[in-house]
Motif scaffolding. Structure first.
Motif, mmCIF file in Angstrom:
data_model
loop_
_atom_site.group_PDB
_atom_site.id
_atom_site.type_symbol
_atom_site.label_atom_id
_atom_site.label_comp_id
_atom_site.label_asym_id
_atom_site.label_seq_id
_atom_site.Cartn_x
_atom_site.Cartn_y
_atom_site.Cartn_z
ATOM 1 N N PRO A 1 2.766 -7.034 -5.100
ATOM 2 C CA PRO A 1 2.906 -6.753 -5.073
ATOM 3 C C PRO A 1 3.250 -7.605 -5.497
ATOM 4 O O PRO A 1 4.030 -6.635 -6.068
ATOM 5 N N HIS B 1 -0.383 -3.602 -5.496
ATOM 6 C CA HIS B 1 0.097 -2.453 -4.731
ATOM 7 C C HIS B 1 -0.688 -1.218 -5.163
ATOM 8 O O HIS B 1 -0.938 -1.011 -6.353
ATOM 9 N N TYR C 1 -0.916 3.069 -4.897
ATOM 10 C CA TYR C 1 0.005 4.177 -4.631
ATOM 11 C C TYR C 1 -0.430 5.437 -5.365
ATOM 12 O O TYR C 1 -1.288 5.406 -6.262
ATOM 13 N N HIS D 1 6.905 7.183 -6.335
ATOM 14 C CA HIS D 1 5.517 7.111 -5.900
ATOM 15 C C HIS D 1 5.445 7.196 -4.376
ATOM 16 O O HIS D 1 6.472 7.117 -3.691
ATOM 17 N N SER E 1 3.328 5.199 -1.385
ATOM 18 C CA SER E 1 2.499 4.008 -1.186
ATOM 19 C C SER E 1 1.276 4.314 -0.321
ATOM 20 O O SER E 1 1.354 5.056 0.661
ATOM 21 N N SER F 1 -0.661 1.351 0.258
ATOM 22 C CA SER F 1 -0.933 -0.011 0.723
ATOM 23 C C SER F 1 0.372 -0.780 0.804
ATOM 24 O O SER F 1 1.380 -0.386 0.209
ATOM 25 N N GLN F 2 0.343 -1.867 1.525
ATOM 26 C CA GLN F 2 1.420 -2.837 1.445
ATOM 27 C C GLN F 2 1.245 -3.633 0.146
ATOM 28 O O GLN F 2 0.198 -3.571 -0.492
ATOM 29 N N SER F 3 2.256 -4.391 -0.222
ATOM 30 C CA SER F 3 2.094 -5.331 -1.331
ATOM 31 C C SER F 3 1.308 -6.535 -0.829
ATOM 32 O O SER F 3 1.679 -7.148 0.175
ATOM 33 N N ASN G 1 12.423 -2.295 4.692
ATOM 34 C CA ASN G 1 11.186 -3.055 4.639
ATOM 35 C C ASN G 1 11.056 -3.883 5.926
ATOM 36 O O ASN G 1 11.971 -3.924 6.753
ATOM 37 N N PHE H 1 -2.736 -1.262 5.735
ATOM 38 C CA PHE H 1 -1.478 -0.523 5.749
ATOM 39 C C PHE H 1 -0.903 -0.458 7.160
ATOM 40 O O PHE H 1 -1.536 -0.861 8.130
ATOM 41 N N SER I 1 10.531 7.188 -2.239
ATOM 42 C CA SER I 1 11.838 6.528 -2.208
ATOM 43 C C SER I 1 12.709 7.049 -3.345
ATOM 44 O O SER I 1 12.259 7.175 -4.489
ATOM 45 N N CYS J 1 -3.327 1.433 -9.166
ATOM 46 C CA CYS J 1 -3.253 0.072 -8.652
ATOM 47 C C CYS J 1 -2.449 -0.751 -9.645
ATOM 48 O O CYS J 1 -2.808 -0.830 -10.824
#
Length: 280
Positions: A3, A99, A101, A135, A137, A139-141, A178, A216, A225, A268
């Motif tokens: 990420p 990342h 999304y 976007h 998400s 996944s996490q970064s 976060n 995740f 966001s 991705c």
């Protein structure tokens, strides 16, 4: 890429081996070692016929010594270049922040709503700035080594092959931070389509597990966001501010249709590379 190459962690290579290096080690050994049955020549006395260049040692220029340094410089993390954000993991050469999304395509009317929300929220937290891209998400970064990017994307495509596109709605205003509490976000939480997002995350998690990466969050809140600021600003934004923002969304003309999105591809992002995986 946001990420992100890896310093090896070693200090500069010692110059001593270079200073003592000879183009022909056997010649120097013969000059230094005493022959059997006779004593070693007195220091500073040259034997007959010996080339003085073989025993004379010259200093190695600094420019040559610096060529063999193994220390890698880490890129400077200049926060002014990315709004004061703090990295959640260090930037290292050869590591790529990755990342996954769902992109959220917006209409011009959505930007009008965003302007209204941001203007109201800034009365409570002036540091807030609006997002430029939107976007949700999956996944996490995470960090991928460069040579794993292509196989990672290939496995992701295989796991996404059976998924169909779907509509969702995001219209519930929520405040997020976060994990490190270094950034705060205003987002619109998904109110319909949550089950489909969970299925996608389950498949993405299996990809992460294959590459020994972080999966995740448990019980995720899927959201878009809208704005962010540095630091933990929940105290300023929750309560009265949150209620007023929700009222703006609820009263905005055609907000129900405006905040409806279509999940038709998974993306991705790895460093500065983008990969798109269409849904059926």
């Amino acid at each position: 890429m946001l990420p992100a190459g890896s310093a090896c962690g070693q200090g500069p290579m010692s110059a001593a081996p270079l200073v003592g290096y000879s183009s022909s080690g056997s010649e120097e050994d013969e000059a230094e070692a005493p022959a059997a049955g006779r004593s070693k020549p007195v220091s500073g006395v040259r034997r007959c016929g010996q080339n003085p260049l073989l025993t004379q040692r010259f200093p190695v220029p600094d420019s040559v010594l610096s060529m063999f340094s193994t220390t890698e410089e880490r890129p400077e993390d200049d926060r002014t270049k990315h709004g004061g954000r703090i990295r959640t993991f260090p930037h290292e050469r050869g590591n790529w922040a990755t990342h996954i999304y769902i992109p959220y395509e917006v209409k011009e009317e959505f930007l009008d709503l965003l302007d209204m929300l941001l203007h109201r929220a800034q009365a409570f937290e002036p540091r807030l700035v609006g997002m430029e891209e939107f976007h949700l998400s999956l996944s996490q970064s995470v960090v991928l080594r460069h040579h794993w990017i292509v196989p990672f994307v290939q496995v992701l495509k295989e796991h996404m092959a059976s998924f169909q596109r779907f509509f969702f709605t995001a219209n519930q205003v929520k405040i997020y931070t976060n994990q490190e509490k270094t950034r705060t976000f205003i987002g619109l939480e998904v109110s319909s389509g949550h089950g489909q997002f969970l299925d996608l995350v389950s498949a993405v998690d299996r990809v992460m597990e294959e590459f020994d990466l972080t999966t995740f969050y448990q019980d995720p809140s899927f959201h878009v966001s809208l704005a962010w600021c540095v630091g933990d600003a929940r105290l300023q934004l929750e309560g009265q501010c949150l209620r007023e923002l929700q009222e703006i969304v609820d009263k905005f003309e055609d907000s129900e249709m405006l905040l409806r999105g279509l999940a038709e591809q998974v993306r991705c992002k790895s460093g500065n590379k983008f990969f798109s995986v269409p849904l059926k």
